[in-house]
Each structure stands twice: as structure tokens, then as C-alpha cells.
Design a protein around this motif. Structure first.
Motif, short mmCIF file in Angstrom:
data_model
loop_
_atom_site.label_atom_id
_atom_site.label_comp_id
_atom_site.label_asym_id
_atom_site.label_seq_id
_atom_site.Cartn_x
_atom_site.Cartn_y
_atom_site.Cartn_z
N TYR A 31 0.85 -1.20 0.00
CA TYR A 31 0.00 0.00 0.00
C TYR A 31 0.88 1.23 0.00
CZ TYR A 31 -3.13 3.65 1.81
OH TYR A 31 -3.84 4.81 2.00
N ASP A 42 0.56 5.67 -1.47
CA ASP A 42 -0.18 6.70 -2.22
C ASP A 42 -1.68 6.43 -2.28
OD1 ASP A 42 2.05 8.17 -2.73
OD2 ASP A 42 2.23 7.61 -4.84
N ARG A 85 -3.04 3.64 -2.80
CA ARG A 85 -3.28 2.56 -3.76
C ARG A 85 -2.76 1.25 -3.19
NH1 ARG A 85 0.35 1.28 -8.63
NH2 ARG A 85 -0.73 -0.46 -9.61
N THR A 86 -3.52 0.18 -3.37
CA THR A 86 -3.14 -1.14 -2.86
C THR A 86 -2.87 -2.08 -4.02
OG1 THR A 86 -4.49 -0.84 -0.88
CG2 THR A 86 -3.79 -3.08 -1.40
#
Length: 383
Positions: free
Chosen positions: A217, A219, A221-222
């Protein structure tokens, strides 16, 4: 005349055969070209990964991981690590540097209590910390030492680094291929962003192919899935780092800016976990029992970070070394010669471009994170 009468049907019978042959040949050529294009891409992507590492990575990305594992097992069986013997001269000299009193760093030269060596009798400097990187006041905030990993593999070294977490900040970086994708954090430490840099270390098993049994993970985002129960490095907005079990010790909050998961904890509650002997937890087939290059990271009761890399470690001996170094929780990272690393940085001569040094000699050069990194890594800066 009879021969001419037979020639027509024979020609007609050959046509479907020729068409099938041409179609199969075309399919083979297309598959070969596609395969060649794919392999060529693996051999030419940015970064300084070796050819062997690139080909192994390509194979794993194309569901050939079991083949790679089998080849690694065969290679290991043919050339296992040496049992017994003495350290090479350069490794012994590196260890013995700690036996020399450290140069004064201002008014403070506080070094951590030596690690009790795993092999007796101890060598000069074995387990004794020395300063690897200091803050602007000369306080040694990154310290390191060397030990032999066990009583059988006495011609190999393992290195332990201890980072004073209260005087540094941690930054998770992505790699261009692992986890891949686009992030605001670059897959390198570019010029202009190196002032205060004191350490870096490698990421863990691949997230993109599920090998890490966890997610990444950054930013917002994942990549993959952040899995409850997974061992996790968790990075916070204030620059701090925590290590623990996702969903138990650490979890998603508004202050979390990065997460790197890999397998399960090897050390928990200050003890090596009971499942350290279960092969399926720490690598394919019997790789957890192989004495190969490995790395791991942990946290002490005081919150300091312990980083261990070794030339001939099994899953068990990696865990035991992290525990002996003071980790109350610790997790595995990566293994095999291409991936483990720990570098310290000396900005004495050029603060904007500190000189990197490998704590142990692995496949990649000490400046590996000054160029585009193919896999994720952690950077540490003095506050």
C-alpha cells in the motif's frame, strides 16, 4: 492415363495437409516470436538486476515458479554451503574493525551492548557494534555488527544493523516491476533527495504474484490484498515505522502512508514462533531449510529497528539471529543472492550525495537504489 487419373485426387488430398502444416508452422512462429519478445522485455527492463535474476523473475511471472524452485533445489544440492572452516580474510578484517575503539563522535559515542555470538569462542569484534551512520551532531544512529550464523557454517558472516528509530524517518519506495504501476514516490533515490540518507534495505517476497501472502500500500493505492495476520512493515505520516501482525498490532488508519506485507512473523513476543519449522510458511518446498542469503527486519521493545542480512541462513537461524539481536517482533523479507541488501550512507564529504556501503557483499552494488529499482525498498533519513 491411369497415372494421370490418380494424380488429381492425390493433389486434392495433399492440400488440407499442407494447409494444416502451414497453420501449425505459423502458430509456432507466432508463439516463438511472442515468447522471444516477452523474454527480451525481461532482459532489457530498467535496473541493474542480473541476467539470472531477470530470467527467474520472468519464469515466476509466467507460472513457472515450481520449475525455478526445482532448479534452485538442484543447484543447492550440487553446491551446498561449506560446513566448517574459517572466515575469509576480508570478512575477518571487516568483523575485527569493531575491536578498534571507535573514533569519537562529539561528546557522545554510545554504542549498543554487544550481541552474544552464536559461535564460541567468539572472534575479535564478533557481535560488537560500530557506528555506520551518524546524525549532524555525530551521534551514531545506525550501528552494525557481524557474527557467524551458526556453529556449522563458520566460514560465513551475518550482519546485524540497529537503527535508532527516534532520530530517523522511514520512507517506503516502490519498484518499477514490483509492485509495478505509477506512484508519486519514485522507484529510486534521485539526486536532490539524498541529503540525510543513512540506510536502505530491500523489500520482501513478490506481491504481484502472491508470493508474499500479503499486499503493498502506498499513495492510497493497494497492490494485492492487505491480509489480516500477515507480517507487516507499516509507515506513518510522521516518518515512523512499526512492525507487527496486520489486524492485531497494526491496521489501516488515517496516519498510515505505506504498508509492506510479507508472510508471517518469525519472532513474536520476543520468542521465535513455534511454526518456524513449517516449510510452507517460509518458502517453496524445502527452501526454508536451505542455508542461503536471506534478510529480515524487526523491532525492539524500545522501538528501534533491527535489520539482519546473512550469507548462509535458514528460516530458523534468521529468526534466531533477529531474536538474539533484541527483536520482539520480526518478519522475513527476501532471499537468494539477488535481493537481500542493507546499505549505510556516509555524507561526510558530500551531504547531498552520501556514499553508500554494502554491509555485506551481495549481487547488487551499493549504489543500487541510486538507479531505478525493479523491486520495492525502504529508505531511512536522519531527522
Amino acid at each position: 492415363m491411369p497415372e494421370e487419373a490418380d494424380s488429381g485426387p492425390r493433389r486434392r488430398l495433399r492440400l488440407p495437409h499442407r494447409r494444416t502444416t502451414r497453420a501449425l508452422l505459423a502458430a509456432v512462429l507466432i508463439c516463438t516470436a511472442t515468447l522471444g519478445w516477452s523474454v527480451a522485455g525481461a532482459l532489457t527492463y530498467p535496473g541493474d538486476d542480473s541476467t539470472a535474476a531477470r530470467l527467474a523473475g520472468w519464469a515466476r511471472e509466467h507460472r513457472l515458479g515450481p520449475v525455478v524452485d526445482k532448479l534452485e533445489n538442484i543447484k543447492y544440492d550440487l553446491d551446498p554451503p561449506k560446513v566448517g572452516g574459517a572466515l575469509p580474510a576480508d570478512a575477518l578484517a571487516r568483523m575485527q574493525q569493531a575491536a578498534v575503539p571507535p573514533r569519537a563522535h562529539g561528546a557522545r559515542t554510545a554504542l549498543h551492548t554487544p550481541i552474544r555470538p552464536l559461535v564460541t569462542p567468539a572472534l575479535d569484534g564478533e557481535g560488537v557494534y560500530r557506528a555506520l551512520a551518524a546524525d549532524r551532531n555525530g551521534v551514531p544512529i545506525v550501528q552494525g555488527t557481524y557474527v557467524r550464523p551458526d556453529a556449522s557454517h563458520t566460514s560465513y558472516e551475518a550482519a546485524v544493523a540497529r537503527i535508532d528509530a527516534g532520530h530517523v524517518r522511514f520512507q517506503l519506495h516502490p519498484g518499477v516491476r514490483e509492485p509495478g504501476g505509477s506512484f508519486s514516490v519514485p522507484p529510486t533515490i534521485p539526486k536532490g533527495s539524498r541529503t540525510g540518507l543513512v540506510a536502505t534495505w530491500n523489500g520482501g517476497f513478490k506481491v504481484s504474484d502472491g508470493g508474499s501472502h500479503g499486499g503493498f500500500y502506498l499513495d492510497g493505492r493497494t497492490v494485492g490484498t492487505l491480509r489480516d495476520g500477515a507480517a507487516s512493515e507499516v509507515f506513518y505520516r510522521d516518518g515512523s515505522l512499526r512492525i507487527g501482525v496486520w489486524g492485531r498490532d497494526v491496521r489501516m488508519t488515517g496516519d498510515v502512508v505505506g504498508v509492506r506485507q510479507c508472510l508471517e512473523l518469525m519472532v513474536d513476543g520476543g520468542q521465535v514462533v513455534p511454526g518456524i519449522g513449517i516449510d510452507s510458511k517460509w518458502g517453496a518446498t524445502d527452501q526454508s531449510r536451505m542455508f542461503v542469503e536471506r534478510s529480515g527486519v524487526g523491532v525492539t521493545a524500545e522501538g528501534d529497528i533491527i535489520m539482519v542480512v546473512g550469507q548462509a541462513l535458514s528460516a530458523r537461524t534468521l529468526a534466531e539471529l533477529m531474536q538474539r539481536a533484541g527483536a520482539v517482533r520480526a518478519m522475513p523479507l527476501d532471499m537468494n543472492r539477488a535481493w537481500p541488501s542493507f546499505m549505510s550512507y556516509d555524507g561526510t564529504r558530500d551531504p547531498a550525495n552520501p556514499k553508500p556501503t554494502n554491509i555485506l557483499d551481495f549481487e547488487n552494488p551499493p549504489g543500487r537504489y541510486y538507479t531505478t529499482a525493479t523491486r520495492d525498498f525502504v529508505a531511512v533519513y536522519a531527522r
